[in-house]
Design a protein around this motif. Structure first.
Motif, PDB file in Angstrom:
ATOM      1  N   GLY A 253      48.552  14.771  29.844  1.00 36.05           N
ATOM      2  CA  GLY A 253      47.345  14.170  30.382  1.00 36.05           C
ATOM      3  C   GLY A 253      46.089  14.426  29.581  1.00 36.05           C
ATOM      4  O   GLY A 253      44.993  14.045  30.014  1.00 36.05           O
ATOM      5  N   LEU A 254      46.207  15.076  28.401  1.00 36.66           N
ATOM      6  CA  LEU A 254      45.028  15.281  27.565  1.00 36.66           C
ATOM      7  C   LEU A 254      44.562  13.966  26.960  1.00 36.66           C
ATOM      8  O   LEU A 254      45.393  13.108  26.620  1.00 36.66           O
ATOM      9  CB  LEU A 254      45.330  16.277  26.442  1.00 36.66           C
ATOM     10  CG  LEU A 254      45.524  17.749  26.816  1.00 36.66           C
ATOM     11  CD1 LEU A 254      45.805  18.561  25.557  1.00 36.66           C
ATOM     12  CD2 LEU A 254      44.308  18.306  27.539  1.00 36.66           C
ATOM     13  N   PRO A 255      43.271  13.783  26.789  1.00 38.23           N
ATOM     14  CA  PRO A 255      42.775  12.562  26.136  1.00 38.23           C
ATOM     15  C   PRO A 255      43.038  12.613  24.630  1.00 38.23           C
ATOM     16  O   PRO A 255      43.156  13.702  24.047  1.00 38.23           O
ATOM     17  CB  PRO A 255      41.276  12.592  26.433  1.00 38.23           C
ATOM     18  CG  PRO A 255      40.954  14.041  26.576  1.00 38.23           C
ATOM     19  CD  PRO A 255      42.163  14.667  27.217  1.00 38.23           C
ATOM     20  N   LEU A 256      43.119  11.466  24.018  1.00 42.41           N
ATOM     21  CA  LEU A 256      43.332  11.392  22.573  1.00 42.41           C
ATOM     22  C   LEU A 256      42.019  11.678  21.856  1.00 42.41           C
ATOM     23  O   LEU A 256      41.003  11.041  22.119  1.00 42.41           O
ATOM     24  CB  LEU A 256      43.860  10.013  22.185  1.00 42.41           C
ATOM     25  CG  LEU A 256      44.314   9.837  20.732  1.00 42.41           C
ATOM     26  CD1 LEU A 256      45.471  10.757  20.406  1.00 42.41           C
ATOM     27  CD2 LEU A 256      44.705   8.377  20.480  1.00 42.41           C
ATOM     28  N   VAL A 257      42.038  12.654  20.953  1.00 44.81           N
ATOM     29  CA  VAL A 257      40.856  13.037  20.188  1.00 44.81           C
ATOM     30  C   VAL A 257      41.093  12.670  18.725  1.00 44.81           C
ATOM     31  O   VAL A 257      42.062  13.118  18.113  1.00 44.81           O
ATOM     32  CB  VAL A 257      40.570  14.545  20.320  1.00 44.81           C
ATOM     33  CG1 VAL A 257      39.379  14.950  19.459  1.00 44.81           C
ATOM     34  CG2 VAL A 257      40.309  14.907  21.780  1.00 44.81           C
ATOM     35  N   THR A 258      40.215  11.868  18.176  1.00 45.01           N
ATOM     36  CA  THR A 258      40.395  11.421  16.787  1.00 45.01           C
ATOM     37  C   THR A 258      39.983  12.493  15.786  1.00 45.01           C
ATOM     38  O   THR A 258      40.571  12.600  14.707  1.00 45.01           O
ATOM     39  CB  THR A 258      39.571  10.146  16.538  1.00 45.01           C
ATOM     40  OG1 THR A 258      38.190  10.395  16.872  1.00 45.01           O
ATOM     41  CG2 THR A 258      40.099   8.997  17.394  1.00 45.01           C
ATOM     42  N   SER A 259      38.962  13.292  16.134  1.00 43.38           N
ATOM     43  CA  SER A 259      38.507  14.343  15.224  1.00 43.38           C
ATOM     44  C   SER A 259      37.680  15.357  16.006  1.00 43.38           C
ATOM     45  O   SER A 259      37.157  15.054  17.084  1.00 43.38           O
ATOM     46  CB  SER A 259      37.672  13.771  14.078  1.00 43.38           C
ATOM     47  OG  SER A 259      36.461  13.228  14.576  1.00 43.38           O
ATOM     48  N   MET A 260      37.539  16.569  15.462  1.00 47.73           N
ATOM     49  CA  MET A 260      36.732  17.593  16.112  1.00 47.73           C
ATOM     50  C   MET A 260      35.248  17.238  16.082  1.00 47.73           C
ATOM     51  O   MET A 260      34.489  17.623  16.969  1.00 47.73           O
ATOM     52  CB  MET A 260      36.969  18.946  15.444  1.00 47.73           C
ATOM     53  CG  MET A 260      38.346  19.531  15.715  1.00 47.73           C
ATOM     54  SD  MET A 260      38.738  19.640  17.486  1.00 47.73           S
ATOM     55  CE  MET A 260      37.413  20.678  18.090  1.00 47.73           C
TER      56      MET A 260
END
Length: 371
Positions: free
Chosen positions: A187-194
């Motif tokens: 259920g974590l959201p997709l993160v493209t970069s920090m």
């Protein structure tokens, strides 16, 4: 075909009653027991409360934990002790002027409290049952029997700051011996970069909203239990100490009237996650740390000897099913703690100015006398 109404609850089978009750959570089951005599009688069935506890705390499915719960009074008593959260109603009455200083000359017995009482509390008496959930899914369950590395009363444990690191101790039968991780499948959201995460904080917000912690302490000798956690995070820091680290803080306010001068301490449960992947295709968090400490009003960590007494006292303190009350007492403690630190800084600043003024006065007096 029409069906007539059921005129008497007694005409329903016991199996149907049991099938209804076993689908309820703990709070609803407790309410249902007040509905009628049949529900009241059947709600005393230990199997129902065992199902409730297993659903809420997966660690209670272990055979050794089942035996422990049976020895301290059963699953119904365990739920009644551990579901409500600890509430300290005396926080609002505490001020900086109530905070006593340790006398310069203090005997060992006076500093450490009643030694006879301490002898009645042993590190081996305590069992810690820890469960972590994310969005109602269990991600970690662990049980610690006794306090790790507490080798006797006269060793380092009694005088050093009390701390339990959950993942530095491995007991037999523990689940999740490998790393505990979360991903987009959980259920974590997709993160493209920090860099993107630093701007919108979406991953941090989802983690704070979804994570839940239960840290139960059991005294096998006293046959009592209590939940030291606040369920939801009380606060935290993102990108600390590195940009990939997320620190979450749980806890409760425990009474210490006859143990420490500060009268109450904070149980600090710190959980740290680290971002191991944020590529735009996958997002992964790894649980790197989970520890428990006790801190006083000035932020100093309580030593092992006094911590045992505080934990033992916490087993008999006030509790409430109202999460807002527990949350309010924790936030109020933080507010009072900040006020005490600010008042102490102002007092020390006035004292410094007084010393400086006194020094200047003495210097001018001597100078005039010499001239």
């Amino acid at each position: 075909m029409s069906k007539g109404p059921v005129e008497d609850m007694a005409t329903l089978s016991t199996d149907l009653f049991y099938d209804i009750l076993k689908r309820l959570d703990g709070a609803t089951l407790a309410s249902a027991s007040c509905a009628c005599a049949s529900f009241s009688s059947m709600s005393k069935e230990e199997r129902l409360w065992q199902n409730v506890c297993s659903s809420m705390w997966p660690s209670t499915k272990r055979d050794d934990v089942k035996n422990l719960i049976s020895q301290i009074g059963g699953f119904k008593k365990f739920y009644a002790d551990c579901f409500p959260l600890i509430v300290n109603k005396n926080v609002s009455e505490f001020t900086w002027r109530d905070y006593p200083e340790y006398p310069e000359e203090l005997t060992e017995a006076e500093y450490y409290g009643d030694f006879d009482e301490f002898q009645n509390v042993s590190p081996s008496d305590f069992v810690f049952i820890v469960d972590i959930r994310y969005k109602d899914k269990s991600i970690c369950s662990k049980v610690i029997w006794g306090i790790p590395n507490a080798n006797g009363f006269n060793g380092w444990f009694s005088n050093c700051p009390f701390r339990i690191d959950l993942f530095s101790f491995s007991g037999q039968g523990d689940d999740h011996t490998g790393g505990v991780t979360l991903s987009i499948d959980d259920g974590l959201p997709l993160v493209t970069s920090m860099e993107r995460e630093r701007k919108d904080g979406k991953l941090w917000q989802e983690l704070r909203d979804g994570i839940r912690l239960s840290w139960i302490v059991v005294n096998t000798k006293a046959k009592k239990a209590a939940n030291l956690s606040s369920w939801s995070p009380l606060g935290g820091q993102r990108h600390w100490p590195t940009e990939k680290d997320f620190l979450l803080r749980f806890g409760s306010i425990l009474p210490a009237e006859d143990i420490l001068p500060c009268q109450m301490v904070e149980c600090i449960l710190a959980m740290k996650f680290q971002v191991t992947e944020a590529s735009g295709v996958q997002t992964t968090l790894k649980l790197t740390e989970l520890c428990m400490q006790l801190g006083d009003m000035e932020g100093a960590h309580v030593n092992g000897r006094n911590s045992l007494l505080v934990l033992n006292e916490a087993l008999s303190c006030n509790r409430s099913k109202n999460y807002n009350l527990a949350l309010e007492s924790c936030h109020l403690y933080s507010k009072v703690q900040s006020e005490i630190k600010e008042e102490k800084m102002r007092y020390e600043s006035r004292l410094d100015k007084l010393w400086i003024f006194g020094g200047i006065t003495v210097f001018v007096t001597l100078f005039c006398y010499i001239m």
